[in-house]
Design a protein around this motif. Structure first.
Motif, PDB file in Angstrom:
ATOM      1  N   LEU A 151       0.833  -1.200   0.000  1.00  0.00           N
ATOM      2  CA  LEU A 151       0.000   0.000   0.000  1.00  0.00           C
ATOM      3  C   LEU A 151       0.870   1.254   0.000  1.00  0.00           C
ATOM      4  N   ALA A 152       1.945   1.241   0.769  1.00  0.00           N
ATOM      5  CA  ALA A 152       2.864   2.384   0.788  1.00  0.00           C
ATOM      6  C   ALA A 152       3.501   2.587  -0.586  1.00  0.00           C
ATOM      7  N   GLU A 153       3.840   1.468  -1.243  1.00  0.00           N
ATOM      8  CA  GLU A 153       4.406   1.551  -2.593  1.00  0.00           C
ATOM      9  C   GLU A 153       3.376   2.108  -3.573  1.00  0.00           C
ATOM     10  N   LEU A 154       2.127   1.695  -3.427  1.00  0.00           N
ATOM     11  CA  LEU A 154       1.066   2.175  -4.308  1.00  0.00           C
ATOM     12  C   LEU A 154       0.879   3.687  -4.152  1.00  0.00           C
ATOM     13  N   ARG A 155       0.934   4.161  -2.921  1.00  0.00           N
ATOM     14  CA  ARG A 155       0.821   5.608  -2.690  1.00  0.00           C
ATOM     15  C   ARG A 155       1.999   6.352  -3.337  1.00  0.00           C
ATOM     16  N   ARG A 156       3.183   5.768  -3.237  1.00  0.00           N
ATOM     17  CA  ARG A 156       4.358   6.410  -3.831  1.00  0.00           C
ATOM     18  C   ARG A 156       4.224   6.479  -5.350  1.00  0.00           C
ATOM     19  N   LEU A 157       3.722   5.411  -5.953  1.00  0.00           N
ATOM     20  CA  LEU A 157       3.575   5.387  -7.411  1.00  0.00           C
ATOM     21  C   LEU A 157       2.496   6.357  -7.879  1.00  0.00           C
ATOM     22  N   ALA A 158       1.423   6.502  -7.091  1.00  0.00           N
ATOM     23  CA  ALA A 158       0.401   7.496  -7.430  1.00  0.00           C
ATOM     24  C   ALA A 158       1.003   8.898  -7.375  1.00  0.00           C
ATOM     25  N   ALA A 159       1.865   9.132  -6.389  1.00  0.00           N
ATOM     26  CA  ALA A 159       2.545  10.428  -6.289  1.00  0.00           C
ATOM     27  C   ALA A 159       3.492  10.637  -7.464  1.00  0.00           C
ATOM     28  N   ASP A 160       4.110   9.563  -7.947  1.00  0.00           N
ATOM     29  CA  ASP A 160       5.004   9.661  -9.101  1.00  0.00           C
ATOM     30  C   ASP A 160       4.236  10.085 -10.351  1.00  0.00           C
ATOM     31  N   VAL A 161       3.005   9.579 -10.501  1.00  0.00           N
ATOM     32  CA  VAL A 161       2.184   9.977 -11.647  1.00  0.00           C
ATOM     33  C   VAL A 161       1.896  11.475 -11.575  1.00  0.00           C
ATOM     34  N   ARG A 162       1.517  11.944 -10.409  1.00  0.00           N
ATOM     35  CA  ARG A 162       1.236  13.375 -10.237  1.00  0.00           C
ATOM     36  C   ARG A 162       2.490  14.207 -10.511  1.00  0.00           C
ATOM     37  N   SER A 163       3.623  13.743 -10.021  1.00  0.00           N
ATOM     38  CA  SER A 163       4.872  14.460 -10.244  1.00  0.00           C
ATOM     39  C   SER A 163       5.217  14.517 -11.727  1.00  0.00           C
ATOM     40  N   ALA A 164       4.972  13.415 -12.444  1.00  0.00           N
ATOM     41  CA  ALA A 164       5.254  13.387 -13.876  1.00  0.00           C
ATOM     42  C   ALA A 164       4.398  14.402 -14.626  1.00  0.00           C
ATOM     43  N   VAL A 165       3.148  14.547 -14.197  1.00  0.00           N
ATOM     44  CA  VAL A 165       2.256  15.528 -14.822  1.00  0.00           C
ATOM     45  C   VAL A 165       2.747  16.943 -14.544  1.00  0.00           C
ATOM     46  N   GLU A 166       3.129  17.203 -13.299  1.00  0.00           N
ATOM     47  CA  GLU A 166       3.491  18.560 -12.896  1.00  0.00           C
ATOM     48  C   GLU A 166       4.850  18.993 -13.430  1.00  0.00           C
ATOM     49  N   THR A 167       5.749  18.038 -13.636  1.00  0.00           N
ATOM     50  CA  THR A 167       7.109  18.381 -14.066  1.00  0.00           C
ATOM     51  C   THR A 167       7.391  18.045 -15.528  1.00  0.00           C
ATOM     52  N   GLY A 168       6.397  17.477 -16.213  1.00  0.00           N
ATOM     53  CA  GLY A 168       6.631  17.068 -17.594  1.00  0.00           C
ATOM     54  C   GLY A 168       7.501  15.829 -17.694  1.00  0.00           C
ATOM     55  N   GLY A 169       7.427  14.963 -16.692  1.00  0.00           N
ATOM     56  CA  GLY A 169       8.220  13.739 -16.678  1.00  0.00           C
ATOM     57  C   GLY A 169       7.603  12.640 -17.534  1.00  0.00           C
ATOM     58  N   ASP A 170       8.060  11.431 -17.311  1.00  0.00           N
ATOM     59  CA  ASP A 170       7.624  10.275 -18.111  1.00  0.00           C
ATOM     60  C   ASP A 170       6.286   9.774 -17.586  1.00  0.00           C
ATOM     61  N   LEU A 171       5.210  10.388 -18.055  1.00  0.00           N
ATOM     62  CA  LEU A 171       3.869  10.054 -17.579  1.00  0.00           C
ATOM     63  C   LEU A 171       3.470   8.638 -17.970  1.00  0.00           C
ATOM     64  N   ARG A 172       3.862   8.217 -19.150  1.00  0.00           N
ATOM     65  CA  ARG A 172       3.467   6.883 -19.624  1.00  0.00           C
ATOM     66  C   ARG A 172       3.976   5.791 -18.686  1.00  0.00           C
ATOM     67  N   THR A 173       5.272   5.856 -18.379  1.00  0.00           N
ATOM     68  CA  THR A 173       5.854   4.829 -17.518  1.00  0.00           C
ATOM     69  C   THR A 173       5.297   4.918 -16.105  1.00  0.00           C
ATOM     70  N   ALA A 174       5.132   6.137 -15.589  1.00  0.00           N
ATOM     71  CA  ALA A 174       4.595   6.304 -14.243  1.00  0.00           C
ATOM     72  C   ALA A 174       3.185   5.730 -14.140  1.00  0.00           C
ATOM     73  N   ASN A 175       2.366   5.986 -15.152  1.00  0.00           N
ATOM     74  CA  ASN A 175       0.996   5.465 -15.157  1.00  0.00           C
ATOM     75  C   ASN A 175       0.995   3.941 -15.255  1.00  0.00           C
ATOM     76  N   PHE A 176       1.866   3.412 -16.115  1.00  0.00           N
ATOM     77  CA  PHE A 176       1.974   1.961 -16.275  1.00  0.00           C
ATOM     78  C   PHE A 176       2.368   1.290 -14.955  1.00  0.00           C
ATOM     79  N   LEU A 177       3.358   1.872 -14.263  1.00  0.00           N
ATOM     80  CA  LEU A 177       3.821   1.277 -13.014  1.00  0.00           C
ATOM     81  C   LEU A 177       2.741   1.337 -11.934  1.00  0.00           C
ATOM     82  N   PHE A 178       1.967   2.424 -11.901  1.00  0.00           N
ATOM     83  CA  PHE A 178       0.885   2.523 -10.920  1.00  0.00           C
ATOM     84  C   PHE A 178      -0.144   1.417 -11.129  1.00  0.00           C
ATOM     85  N   HIS A 179      -0.604   1.266 -12.357  1.00  0.00           N
ATOM     86  CA  HIS A 179      -1.629   0.256 -12.611  1.00  0.00           C
ATOM     87  C   HIS A 179      -1.080  -1.164 -12.449  1.00  0.00           C
TER      88      HIS A 179
END
Length: 270
Positions: free
Chosen positions: A143-171
């Motif tokens: 669950l802690a890892e899932l929260r971190r990955l959800a935060a990574d998706v948000r960070s990718a959106v806000e910073t223009g990072g790798d949204l595709r990979t972040a979204n893939f890893l979350f799901h």
């Protein structure tokens, strides 16, 4: 450079050494000559990797109905031999995406609107089951890892990072939390129909995805399987509706029209 409706060599494509990948990140090749990364499945066969690329070209509308796939030039484009390209096309014929004929070669059939809607409905049901089971079975560490990955998706959106990979890893983390090998295998098989360039095709989904990811995590954390199932299914269904509208245009649900390629509004980055 490939001409419209024809898959041949494209500028900026890497050599064959990029098929293997390096380090912990996903292997990548340039996406349709636009300089964006494309995920390639590490550990898969050459045939499967070629099929992934061609499937994404078809699903995203970059290869529309009637487009021809030249085996030799596609092999050169992807930095591989002719054999895995031919085998990939035979696999895609089994999926109903192309037609392989001895004289006319490989021709893209394309997808009907109903096909895409059905595909997303199936993925929604499978993803809903994964989220529901995750709510019952997830560990505190996962669950802690899932929260971190959800935060990574948000960070990718806000910073223009790798949204595709972040979204893939979350799901993927949600699916793995279901602790069901059979369910994960079904999701992996069915999920191939979602273009890796989805957020390029449907950028308006990004904001919705962030809110819906939070809802999924909250439901799993509350161990509320029914709610986790519902929000996860709604997340996939809404994404499918946006993709259908972008590729096929507005129209009645279940229409029998066929994707017409980038001209239909599905061009990468459009």
């Amino acid at each position: 450079m490939a001409t419209p409706g024809y898959l041949g060599p494209r500028d900026g494509m890497p050599g064959s050494d990029e098929w293997a990948g390096a380090g912990a990140g996903p292997a990548a090749v340039a996406d349709a000559g636009q300089g964006r990364p494309r995920r390639l499945r590490l550990g898969a066969t050459a045939r499967d990797r070629v099929a992934d690329v061609l499937r994404d070209e078809i699903m995203s509308g970059r290869l529309g109905p009637g487009a021809r796939i030249d085996l030799d030039e596609t092999a050169a484009w992807l930095g591989t031999s002719r054999t895995p390209v031919r085998e990939a096309c035979l696999a895609l014929q089994f999926e109903g995406l192309v037609r392989v004929a001895p004289r006319s070669g490989v021709t893209v059939i394309g997808l009907r609107q109903r096909d895409v809607e059905d595909n997303f409905a199936l993925i929604a049901m499978l993803s809903g089951a994964a989220a529901a089971w995750a709510a019952e079975r997830i560990s505190e560490a996962h669950l802690a890892e899932l929260r971190r990955l959800a935060a990574d998706v948000r960070s990718a959106v806000e910073t223009g990072g790798d949204l595709r990979t972040a979204n893939f890893l979350f799901h993927r983390a949600v699916n793995q939390a279901s602790d069901s090998v059979r369910l994960i295998a079904l999701i992996r098989q069915t999920g191939r129909i979602i273009p890796w360039s989805f957020f390029d095709l449907v950028p308006e989904q990004v904001g919705c995805a962030l809110r819906e990811h939070d809802d999924i995590v909250d439901a799993i954390a509350a161990h509320n399987g029914a709610r986790a199932r519902r929000v996860s299914e709604e997340h996939v269904v809404s994404a499918g509706r946006l993709l259908v509208a972008r590729v096929f245009g507005p129209g009645p649900v279940g229409a029998g029209s066929t994707a017409a390629g980038p001209a239909a509004g599905a061009g990468a980055g459009g």
